[in-house]
Design a protein around this motif. Structure first.
Motif, short mmCIF file in Angstrom:
data_model
loop_
_atom_site.label_atom_id
_atom_site.label_comp_id
_atom_site.label_asym_id
_atom_site.label_seq_id
_atom_site.Cartn_x
_atom_site.Cartn_y
_atom_site.Cartn_z
N ASP A 253 9.83 -10.28 36.70
CA ASP A 253 9.01 -9.57 35.72
C ASP A 253 8.53 -10.49 34.61
O ASP A 253 7.45 -10.28 34.04
CB ASP A 253 9.78 -8.38 35.14
CG ASP A 253 9.97 -7.28 36.19
OD1 ASP A 253 9.20 -7.28 37.17
OD2 ASP A 253 10.88 -6.45 36.04
N GLN B 63 5.31 -11.80 35.90
CA GLN B 63 4.32 -10.72 35.91
C GLN B 63 3.79 -10.45 34.49
O GLN B 63 2.59 -10.27 34.28
CB GLN B 63 5.04 -9.46 36.41
CG GLN B 63 4.29 -8.60 37.37
CD GLN B 63 4.99 -7.24 37.55
OE1 GLN B 63 4.37 -6.22 37.34
NE2 GLN B 63 6.25 -7.22 37.93
N CYS B 64 4.71 -10.40 33.52
CA CYS B 64 4.32 -10.10 32.13
C CYS B 64 3.39 -11.19 31.59
O CYS B 64 2.39 -10.90 30.94
CB CYS B 64 5.55 -10.02 31.23
SG CYS B 64 6.56 -8.56 31.51
N LEU C 285 0.00 -10.81 33.03
CA LEU C 285 -0.71 -9.67 32.41
C LEU C 285 -1.25 -10.05 31.03
O LEU C 285 -2.37 -9.68 30.67
CB LEU C 285 0.22 -8.46 32.29
CG LEU C 285 0.47 -7.71 33.60
CD1 LEU C 285 1.62 -6.72 33.43
CD2 LEU C 285 -0.80 -6.99 34.05
N GLN D 294 9.05 -7.75 25.54
CA GLN D 294 9.06 -8.05 26.98
C GLN D 294 10.47 -7.92 27.57
O GLN D 294 11.21 -8.89 27.66
CB GLN D 294 8.49 -9.46 27.19
CG GLN D 294 8.44 -9.90 28.64
CD GLN D 294 7.61 -11.14 28.83
OE1 GLN D 294 6.52 -11.28 28.25
NE2 GLN D 294 8.09 -12.08 29.61
N THR E 248 12.78 -4.81 30.31
CA THR E 248 12.58 -3.57 31.08
C THR E 248 13.71 -2.56 30.90
O THR E 248 13.49 -1.36 31.06
CB THR E 248 12.43 -3.88 32.59
OG1 THR E 248 13.61 -4.54 33.03
CG2 THR E 248 11.21 -4.76 32.85
N LEU F 255 3.47 -3.60 27.68
CA LEU F 255 3.25 -4.32 28.95
C LEU F 255 3.15 -3.34 30.11
O LEU F 255 2.39 -3.57 31.05
CB LEU F 255 4.37 -5.34 29.17
CG LEU F 255 4.17 -6.62 28.34
CD1 LEU F 255 5.48 -7.37 28.14
CD2 LEU F 255 3.11 -7.53 28.97
N LEU G 62 2.49 -3.48 34.06
CA LEU G 62 3.77 -4.02 34.54
C LEU G 62 4.48 -3.01 35.44
O LEU G 62 4.66 -1.86 35.06
CB LEU G 62 4.67 -4.37 33.34
CG LEU G 62 6.12 -4.74 33.68
CD1 LEU G 62 6.18 -6.04 34.47
CD2 LEU G 62 6.97 -4.85 32.41
N PRO H 282 8.02 -2.75 36.78
CA PRO H 282 9.31 -3.43 36.62
C PRO H 282 10.16 -3.46 37.88
O PRO H 282 10.13 -2.54 38.68
CB PRO H 282 10.02 -2.58 35.55
CG PRO H 282 9.00 -1.69 34.95
CD PRO H 282 7.91 -1.54 35.96
#
Ligand code: NAD
Ligand code: USQ
Length: 404
Positions: free
Chosen positions: A280, A283-284, A287, A303, A305, A352, A357, A359
């Motif tokens: 993640d 990914q974050c 993004l 940031q 989850t 996010l 996102l 997760p």
């Protein structure tokens, strides 16, 4: 950003500062795989800390040069490499001008709270390295690429553990009948975490004064090791720290379970933090890059989850270990840090998710695979490096030599 069309420009070139580190290596490969043009900037100081302190990653890691060569042979993609210290402005200027990034992702700091609390010289190094490095990046953007988006890794630890909900960067307060939206109060609890507070202030100021566009990613504690790209070849393998200085909570517990060391819960174990899977993290960051901040905007995302206390993590790892036939004990270690051990914690983390996102929540299967991964490398574990050796209260001005 360098095109002349009226289309909103799509970021293409990303400079990853700290791209040889744990989060940075995974992110560099992920972005390269997604067809961003990537340049890694790193002075390899993280590898130097290991040599100095007699520590090593659980996983064997290839040199940065071999990593990049291997990525070319596996994925057919080039990653550019600039070896140097971002505190050296001449070096940074050359790297910046030669690559001309649309976005800079800045992971390149001394990131261990215990390291920053070893002695005066490490405290000073941490704040100098982190604060001056970030200032140099801000000046490079102002001088050479005003439109470049800064994506800066901050930390949830900037907020501390207040007895009210934690917002994403800003809080609206009514005081004596007047209302304003202000930076959320910062209460960091190590010289490292404080360096991130200082960075945030410098970035916020330059957004206002110079129109810099910036995103501060207040990241929680990262866990895990494999990402889609780093799993493609042994030589792309990421580092995994388990020692008392650089190892972080959940990663440490999984390695401890694998080698039969009792899980090291500090103090009462009610310390609650935000956590996220390294899959993640990548990914974050993607993004944030794909959706840049506006000119002059200082954007803050929390940031992480999920939030857990260290006691909850110990329970989860104990259960997962049992399923794999491991006998997992937990001990309470006198807390080497100064921090609340029982406290309220409720932090927002919606921005996010709003950007898309998806997760990877902590599941039994991830814990199984992380523990199994640690079992695979357990002969590389030095049990002497597991217990914490740095005390917040015993920090002194005298340089501490660290025994092997
Ligand atoms: P890391 O130590 O593995 O990687 C940092 C990299 O930056 C290293 O390769 C190091 O050599 C490089 N670096 C440091 N100072 C530099 C300088 N002056 N010039 C050039 N390169 C330099 O750390 P990480 O775990 O990957 O963390 C990356 C970032 O994310 C840090 O800013 C950290 O504060 C933040 N963060 C990490 C976590 C976590 O759990 N690992 C959680 C929240 C935030
Ligand atoms: N802890 C234990 N036992 C251990 C290790 C840690 O109880 O064996 C406790 C600590 O006392 C602390 C919590 O677990 O209360 C988290 O400690 P950590 O070492 O996992 O994380 P921390 O020092 O906060 O630092 C890490 C990264 C740092 C990042 C931060 C995110 O090293 O770069 O900024 O996580 S956050 O915690 O959100 O500030």
């Amino acid at each position: 950003s360098h095109e002349t069309s009226s289309e909103p420009s799509v970021p293409k070139k990303v400079m990853v500062i700290g791209g040889d580190g744990y989060c940075g290596w995974a992110t560099s490969l992920h972005l390269s795989n997604k067809n961003y043009e990537v340049a890694i900037v790193d002075n390899l100081v993280r590898r130097h800390f290991d040599h100095q302190l007699g520590l090593d990653s659980l996983t064997p890691i290839a040199s940065i040069h071999n990593r990049i060569r291997r990525w070319k042979s596996v994925a057919g993609k080039d990653i550019q490499l600039y070896i140097g210290d971002i505190c050296d402005f001449e070096f940074l200027s050359e790297a910046f001008n030669s690559f001309q990034p649309d976005a800079v992702v800045h992971f390149g700091e001394q990131r261990s709270a215990p390291y920053s609390m070893i002695d005066r010289s490490r405290a000073v190094f941490t704040q100098h390295n982190n604060v001056i490095g970030t200032l140099n990046v801000l000046f490079a953007i102002k001088e050479f690429g005003e439109d470049c988006h800064l994506v800066k890794l901050g930390t949830m630890g900037e907020y501390g553990t207040p007895n009210i909900d934690i917002e994403e960067g800003y809080i609206t307060i009514t005081h004596n009948g007047r209302t304003d939206t202000l930076p959320y109060p910062k209460q960091a609890s190590s010289f490292y975490h404080l360096s991130k507070v200082h960075d945030s202030h410098n970035i916020a100021f330059t957004c206002k004064a110079w129109g810099i566009r910036a995103t501060d990613l207040n990241q929680g504690v990262v866990y895990g090791v494999r990402t889609g790209e780093t799993a493609m070849h042994d030589e792309l393998c990421n580092r995994l720290d388990y020692d008392g200085v650089f190892g972080t909570a959940l990663n440490r517990f999984c390695v401890q379970a694998a080698v039969g060391h009792p899980l090291t819960v500090y103090g009462k174990g009610g310390q609650t933090r935000g956590y996220l899977d390294i899959r993640d993290t990548v990914q974050c960051v993607e993004l944030a890059i794909a959706n840049p901040a506006q000119r002059g905007e200082f954007r803050v995302f929390n940031q992480f989850t999920e939030q857990f206390s260290v006691n909850e993590l110990a329970t989860l790892v104990t259960k997962a270990g049992k399923k794999l036939g491991l006998e997992v004990q937990t001990i309470s270690v006198p807390n080497p840090r100064v921090e609340a051990e029982e406290h309220y914690y409720n932090a927002k983390h919606t921005k996010l998710v709003e950007l898309g996102l998806k997760p990877h929540l902590l599941s039994d299967s991830l814990l199984d695979s992380l523990i199994n991964f640690a079992v695979q490398y357990k002969d590389r574990v030095d049990p002497k490096q597991i217990m914490p050796s740095v005390s917040w209260k015993k920090i002194g001005a005298k340089p501490k030599t660290v025994a092997a």
